[in-house]
Scaffold this motif. Structure first.
Motif, PDB file in Angstrom:
ATOM      1  N   ASP A 351       0.834  -1.195   0.000  1.00 16.68           N
ATOM      2  CA  ASP A 351       0.000   0.000   0.000  1.00 16.68           C
ATOM      3  C   ASP A 351       0.869   1.246   0.000  1.00 16.68           C
ATOM      4  OD1 ASP A 351       0.968   0.152   2.592  1.00 16.68           O
ATOM      5  OD2 ASP A 351      -0.992   0.292   3.547  1.00 16.68           O
ATOM      6  N   SER A 352       0.235   2.393   0.167  1.00 14.16           N
ATOM      7  CA  SER A 352       0.943   3.672   0.187  1.00 14.16           C
ATOM      8  C   SER A 352       0.962   4.236   1.595  1.00 14.16           C
ATOM      9  CB  SER A 352       0.252   4.673  -0.742  1.00 14.16           C
ATOM     10  OG  SER A 352       0.774   5.975  -0.548  1.00 14.16           O
ATOM     11  N   ILE A 353       2.118   4.740   1.995  1.00 12.87           N
ATOM     12  CA  ILE A 353       2.222   5.431   3.285  1.00 12.87           C
ATOM     13  C   ILE A 353       2.436   6.930   3.075  1.00 12.87           C
ATOM     14  CG2 ILE A 353       2.997   3.438   4.617  1.00 12.87           C
ATOM     15  CD1 ILE A 353       5.869   4.365   4.220  1.00 12.87           C
ATOM     16  N   ASP A 354       2.339   7.378   1.835  1.00 14.92           N
ATOM     17  CA  ASP A 354       2.458   8.794   1.479  1.00 14.92           C
ATOM     18  C   ASP A 354       1.068   9.323   1.151  1.00 14.92           C
ATOM     19  OD1 ASP A 354       2.855  11.277   0.298  1.00 14.92           O
ATOM     20  OD2 ASP A 354       4.645  10.651  -0.804  1.00 14.92           O
ATOM     21  N   PRO A 355       0.548  10.294   1.909  1.00 15.36           N
ATOM     22  CA  PRO A 355      -0.809  10.794   1.652  1.00 15.36           C
ATOM     23  C   PRO A 355      -0.969  11.404   0.256  1.00 15.36           C
ATOM     24  CG  PRO A 355       0.355  12.196   3.236  1.00 15.36           C
ATOM     25  CD  PRO A 355       1.185  10.968   3.055  1.00 15.36           C
ATOM     26  N   ARG A 356       0.143  11.719  -0.408  1.00 18.14           N
ATOM     27  CA  ARG A 356       0.052  12.275  -1.763  1.00 18.14           C
ATOM     28  C   ARG A 356      -0.032  11.184  -2.825  1.00 18.14           C
ATOM     29  NH1 ARG A 356       5.500  15.431  -1.838  1.00 18.14           N
ATOM     30  NH2 ARG A 356       6.044  13.478  -0.758  1.00 18.14           N
ATOM     31  N   VAL A 357       0.154   9.930  -2.416  1.00 20.64           N
ATOM     32  CA  VAL A 357       0.170   8.816  -3.368  1.00 20.64           C
ATOM     33  C   VAL A 357      -1.013   7.898  -3.085  1.00 20.64           C
ATOM     34  CG1 VAL A 357       1.451   6.834  -4.231  1.00 20.64           C
ATOM     35  CG2 VAL A 357       2.671   8.934  -3.609  1.00 20.64           C
ATOM     36  N   ASP A 358      -2.049   8.022  -3.904  1.00 29.80           N
ATOM     37  CA  ASP A 358      -3.206   7.147  -3.794  1.00 29.80           C
ATOM     38  C   ASP A 358      -2.887   5.825  -4.503  1.00 29.80           C
ATOM     39  OD1 ASP A 358      -6.367   7.057  -3.264  1.00 29.80           O
ATOM     40  OD2 ASP A 358      -5.938   6.139  -5.213  1.00 29.80           O
ATOM     41  N   ALA A 363      -2.367   1.989  -9.289  1.00 30.07           N
ATOM     42  CA  ALA A 363      -2.851   0.817 -10.017  1.00 30.07           C
ATOM     43  C   ALA A 363      -3.386   1.199 -11.394  1.00 30.07           C
ATOM     44  CB  ALA A 363      -3.936   0.115  -9.207  1.00 30.07           C
ATOM     45  N   GLU A 364      -4.109   2.305 -11.460  1.00 28.91           N
ATOM     46  CA  GLU A 364      -4.653   2.752 -12.744  1.00 28.91           C
ATOM     47  C   GLU A 364      -3.536   3.144 -13.707  1.00 28.91           C
ATOM     48  OE1 GLU A 364      -7.594   5.780 -12.157  1.00 28.91           O
ATOM     49  OE2 GLU A 364      -8.913   4.434 -11.014  1.00 28.91           O
ATOM     50  N   HIS A 365      -2.509   3.801 -13.180  1.00 25.63           N
ATOM     51  CA  HIS A 365      -1.396   4.198 -14.047  1.00 25.63           C
ATOM     52  C   HIS A 365      -0.628   2.967 -14.530  1.00 25.63           C
ATOM     53  CE1 HIS A 365       1.049   7.407 -15.690  1.00 25.63           C
ATOM     54  NE2 HIS A 365       2.149   6.760 -15.306  1.00 25.63           N
ATOM     55  N   MET A 366      -0.486   1.965 -13.674  1.00 27.52           N
ATOM     56  CA  MET A 366       0.145   0.715 -14.095  1.00 27.52           C
ATOM     57  C   MET A 366      -0.693   0.026 -15.177  1.00 27.52           C
ATOM     58  SD  MET A 366       3.073   0.049 -12.584  1.00 27.52           S
ATOM     59  CE  MET A 366       3.331  -1.708 -12.360  1.00 27.52           C
ATOM     60  N   GLY A 367      -2.007   0.126 -15.053  1.00 24.72           N
ATOM     61  CA  GLY A 367      -2.880  -0.440 -16.063  1.00 24.72           C
ATOM     62  C   GLY A 367      -2.659   0.189 -17.430  1.00 24.72           C
ATOM     63  N   LYS A 368      -2.402   1.489 -17.451  1.00 26.68           N
ATOM     64  CA  LYS A 368      -2.127   2.186 -18.710  1.00 26.68           C
ATOM     65  C   LYS A 368      -0.810   1.722 -19.333  1.00 26.68           C
ATOM     66  CE  LYS A 368      -4.683   6.302 -17.275  1.00 26.68           C
ATOM     67  NZ  LYS A 368      -4.578   7.719 -16.833  1.00 26.68           N
ATOM     68  N   LYS A 369       0.050   1.155 -18.499  1.00 27.06           N
ATOM     69  CA  LYS A 369       1.324   0.632 -18.992  1.00 27.06           C
ATOM     70  C   LYS A 369       1.237  -0.846 -19.384  1.00 27.06           C
ATOM     71  CE  LYS A 369       4.330   3.792 -16.387  1.00 27.06           C
ATOM     72  NZ  LYS A 369       5.226   4.182 -17.506  1.00 27.06           N
ATOM     73  N   GLY A 370       0.016  -1.385 -19.331  1.00 25.87           N
ATOM     74  CA  GLY A 370      -0.187  -2.754 -19.782  1.00 25.87           C
ATOM     75  C   GLY A 370      -0.152  -3.811 -18.709  1.00 25.87           C
ATOM     76  N   HIS A 407       4.551   9.672 -10.701  1.00 26.00           N
ATOM     77  CA  HIS A 407       3.517  10.365 -11.474  1.00 26.00           C
ATOM     78  C   HIS A 407       2.351  10.747 -10.574  1.00 26.00           C
ATOM     79  CE1 HIS A 407       0.721  11.252 -14.765  1.00 26.00           C
ATOM     80  NE2 HIS A 407      -0.172  10.537 -14.077  1.00 26.00           N
ATOM     81  N   VAL A 408       1.878   9.800  -9.754  1.00 22.07           N
ATOM     82  CA  VAL A 408       0.744  10.079  -8.873  1.00 22.07           C
ATOM     83  C   VAL A 408       1.127  11.094  -7.812  1.00 22.07           C
ATOM     84  CG1 VAL A 408      -0.831   9.062  -7.188  1.00 22.07           C
ATOM     85  CG2 VAL A 408      -0.326   7.842  -9.318  1.00 22.07           C
ATOM     86  N   ARG A 409       2.350  11.005  -7.299  1.00 21.97           N
ATOM     87  CA  ARG A 409       2.797  11.974  -6.295  1.00 21.97           C
ATOM     88  C   ARG A 409       2.799  13.393  -6.871  1.00 21.97           C
ATOM     89  NH1 ARG A 409       7.245   9.609  -4.746  1.00 21.97           N
ATOM     90  NH2 ARG A 409       6.469   8.790  -2.765  1.00 21.97           N
ATOM     91  N   SER A 410       3.233  13.537  -8.107  1.00 27.17           N
ATOM     92  CA  SER A 410       3.313  14.875  -8.715  1.00 27.17           C
ATOM     93  C   SER A 410       1.942  15.405  -9.129  1.00 27.17           C
ATOM     94  CB  SER A 410       4.244  14.844  -9.933  1.00 27.17           C
ATOM     95  OG  SER A 410       3.729  14.000 -10.943  1.00 27.17           O
ATOM     96  N   THR A 411       1.038  14.505  -9.513  1.00 23.16           N
ATOM     97  CA  THR A 411      -0.290  14.955  -9.967  1.00 23.16           C
ATOM     98  C   THR A 411      -1.336  14.870  -8.866  1.00 23.16           C
ATOM     99  OG1 THR A 411      -0.870  12.716 -10.698  1.00 23.16           O
ATOM    100  CG2 THR A 411       0.182  14.179 -12.323  1.00 23.16           C
ATOM    101  N   GLN A 412      -1.047  14.062  -7.837  1.00 26.75           N
ATOM    102  CA  GLN A 412      -1.972  13.791  -6.733  1.00 26.75           C
ATOM    103  C   GLN A 412      -3.328  13.303  -7.243  1.00 26.75           C
ATOM    104  OE1 GLN A 412      -1.939  16.257  -3.243  1.00 26.75           O
ATOM    105  NE2 GLN A 412       0.062  17.130  -3.757  1.00 26.75           N
ATOM    106  N   GLU A 413      -3.272  12.447  -8.263  1.00 29.36           N
ATOM    107  CA  GLU A 413      -4.485  11.827  -8.782  1.00 29.36           C
ATOM    108  C   GLU A 413      -5.076  10.892  -7.742  1.00 29.36           C
ATOM    109  OE1 GLU A 413      -3.372   9.811 -12.329  1.00 29.36           O
ATOM    110  OE2 GLU A 413      -2.861  11.642 -13.419  1.00 29.36           O
ATOM    111  N   VAL A 414      -6.385  10.694  -7.844  1.00 31.31           N
ATOM    112  CA  VAL A 414      -7.096   9.766  -6.971  1.00 31.31           C
ATOM    113  C   VAL A 414      -7.745   8.709  -7.846  1.00 31.31           C
ATOM    114  CG1 VAL A 414      -8.939   9.473  -5.276  1.00 31.31           C
ATOM    115  CG2 VAL A 414      -7.491  11.527  -5.229  1.00 31.31           C
ATOM    116  N   GLY A 415      -7.516   7.450  -7.532  1.00 35.33           N
ATOM    117  CA  GLY A 415      -8.057   6.365  -8.338  1.00 35.33           C
ATOM    118  C   GLY A 415      -9.316   5.783  -7.742  1.00 35.33           C
ATOM    119  N   ASN A 416      -9.907   4.854  -8.469  1.00 37.10           N
ATOM    120  CA  ASN A 416     -11.104   4.156  -8.023  1.00 37.10           C
ATOM    121  C   ASN A 416     -10.786   2.686  -7.828  1.00 37.10           C
ATOM    122  OD1 ASN A 416     -12.974   6.405  -8.278  1.00 37.10           O
ATOM    123  ND2 ASN A 416     -12.688   6.189 -10.481  1.00 37.10           N
TER     124      ASN A 416
END
Length: 422
Positions: A351-358, A363-370, A407-416
């Motif tokens: 899991d993530s222990i950084d509140p900026r990394v959802d 997981a969604e970004h990894m999905g985009k990488k196949g 990428h998620v840390r810099s954009t602070q995206e939130v996944g589902n």
């Protein structure tokens, strides 16, 4: 009309047949969007070791492609293969001279037969008409699915802090309608093995049927132990264990669908047997939910088990456990991630222990990488089920994972959460 390789994308049966080469090309086109399991990008659904083992499985399956395992008198060869596969499973998983088993289409059918057996046993031996199953919160959903078909009830109990079944919670949930305790080796959500010996003692104390779900671990845990890893007792040799399920199409590396439902005492097969004669064709007897049964998976399982032997399965176990160590070390080097549950066998979570990394966004970004990435809801984490196909892909996985986290840390995206379950 839309044509691909001369094949219409329609939902009606064509008036005339199509050339097989065009049909085959169309099938291969359809698969282009599927997860790349041979490249190690799919940690579930497909269990792949080598091209040679896949060829053996495929060729054995095709030798019995048309045979029907329902017709044991017509196909004594299939009955013999099935008998030998069951006996090898019993020998591996603690069976004794009095034990027996049934070859099924998968873990769900094996678990269905366990519940059916326990229900009939409870009605016969204890006079319970609507029996209950008591199980830990982490038990597989197929229990609830089967219970729904069989008119039974399930009671899920809290876990210990280490995510294993809590004996006190299980015992507190037992009442006069309880017929079965259900334990996991390992539980699919967290990858840990329940305290089977303690649950067995509880089952004996209250005179209950105990089923061990070793669908994942059955054909992995014995070999992980054999190569020197501490694996607690979990099989039919444990006092109090009545039945056990183990999937051959997972870490047995057989073709889909192949599983074993094993009984400490073969006499209990009568509780999942179906017999009927009040129709014009006379007597009908079956030990599975299915009528007609594919013989190909039986032949595949027999061939793969004999081709690998103990040495081959031990080597697979070694590959998986070594890959797991590398994955844990790699994840722990990535800033913001934590291995939450290393599991006892092949399943782990991080899991993530950084509140900026959802972690769901990762997981969604990894999905985009196949990569096909599993997600756990309790706890919120990424869920990985290792098989040898992931070994050569692991370095790239970790590179992509580190990039996804940044990428998620810099954009602070939130996944589902992905609600697709496996």
């Amino acid at each position: 009309m839309n044509f691909q390789h001369g094949i219409r994308n329609m939902t009606t049966l064509p008036q005339t047949g199509s050339d097989w080469n065009n049909l085959k090309a169309h099938l291969r086109d359809l698969k282009k969007g599927d997860a790349k399991w041979k490249e190690g990008r799919l940690p579930v659904y497909v269990y792949y070791y080598t091209e040679e083992l896949l060829r053996i499985s495929h060729e054995a399956y095709m030798e019995f492609f048309n045979e029907n395992a329902m017709g044991s008198t017509a196909f004594p060869s299939v009955a013999q293969l099935e008998k030998e596969v069951i006996e090898m499973g019993l020998d591996l998983l603690g069976g004794g001279p009095q034990s027996g088993g049934t070859f099924t289409s998968g873990g769900t059918e094996s678990i269905f037969l366990a519940l059916k057996s326990a229900r009939e046993w409870a009605r016969t031996e204890k006079g319970i008409e609507r029996p209950k199953i008591v199980m830990a919160y982490s038990g597989h959903v197929s229990v609830d699915k089967s219970a729904g078909y069989l008119g039974m009830e399930t009671v899920r109990t809290p876990l210990r802090p280490d995510r294993r079944a809590d004996i006190k919670a299980l015992e507190a949930a037992i009442d006069e309608r309880t017929c079965m305790l259900y334990a996991s080796a390992p539980g699919y959500p967290h990858g840990v093995i329940d305290p089977i010996e303690e649950i067995g003692a509880l089952a004996k104390k209250h005179r209950l049927w105990l089923h061990v779900d070793a669908c994942v671990g059955g054909f992995l845990a014995p070999f992980v132990r054999e190569i020197g890893n501490p694996i607690p007792p979990f099989d039919l040799s444990v006092p109090g264990v009545t039945s056990l399920s183990a999937d051959l199409h997972k870490y047995g590396f057989a073709a889909k669908g192949a599983s074993l439902f094993l009984l400490a005492n073969a006499e209990n097969k009568k509780y999942h047997r179906f017999e009927f004669s009040n129709w014009p064709r006379g007597s009908f007897l079956s030990h599975t939910f299915q009528g007609s049964r594919a013989a190909g998976p039986i032949a595949s399982a027999w061939a793969v088990m004999n081709a690998l032997g103990h040495e081959g399965y031990c080597e697979i176990a070694r590959v998986i456990m070594d890959t797991k160590k590398r994955l844990i070390a790699g994840v722990q080097k990535i800033k913001g991630l934590r291995v939450l549950e290393p599991g006892d066998l092949c399943i782990l979570m991080y899991d993530s222990i950084d509140p900026r990394v959802d972690v769901y966004a990762v997981a969604e970004h990894m999905g985009k990488k196949g990569w096909f990435v599993g997600r756990s809801t309790t706890p919120k984490a990424i869920h990985v089920v290792l098989n040898p196909a992931m070994t050569p892909a692991l370095d790239q996985y970790l590179i992509d994972l580190a990039e996804a986290v940044e990428h998620v840390r810099s954009t602070q995206e939130v996944g589902n959460v992905d609600h697709r379950s496996y």
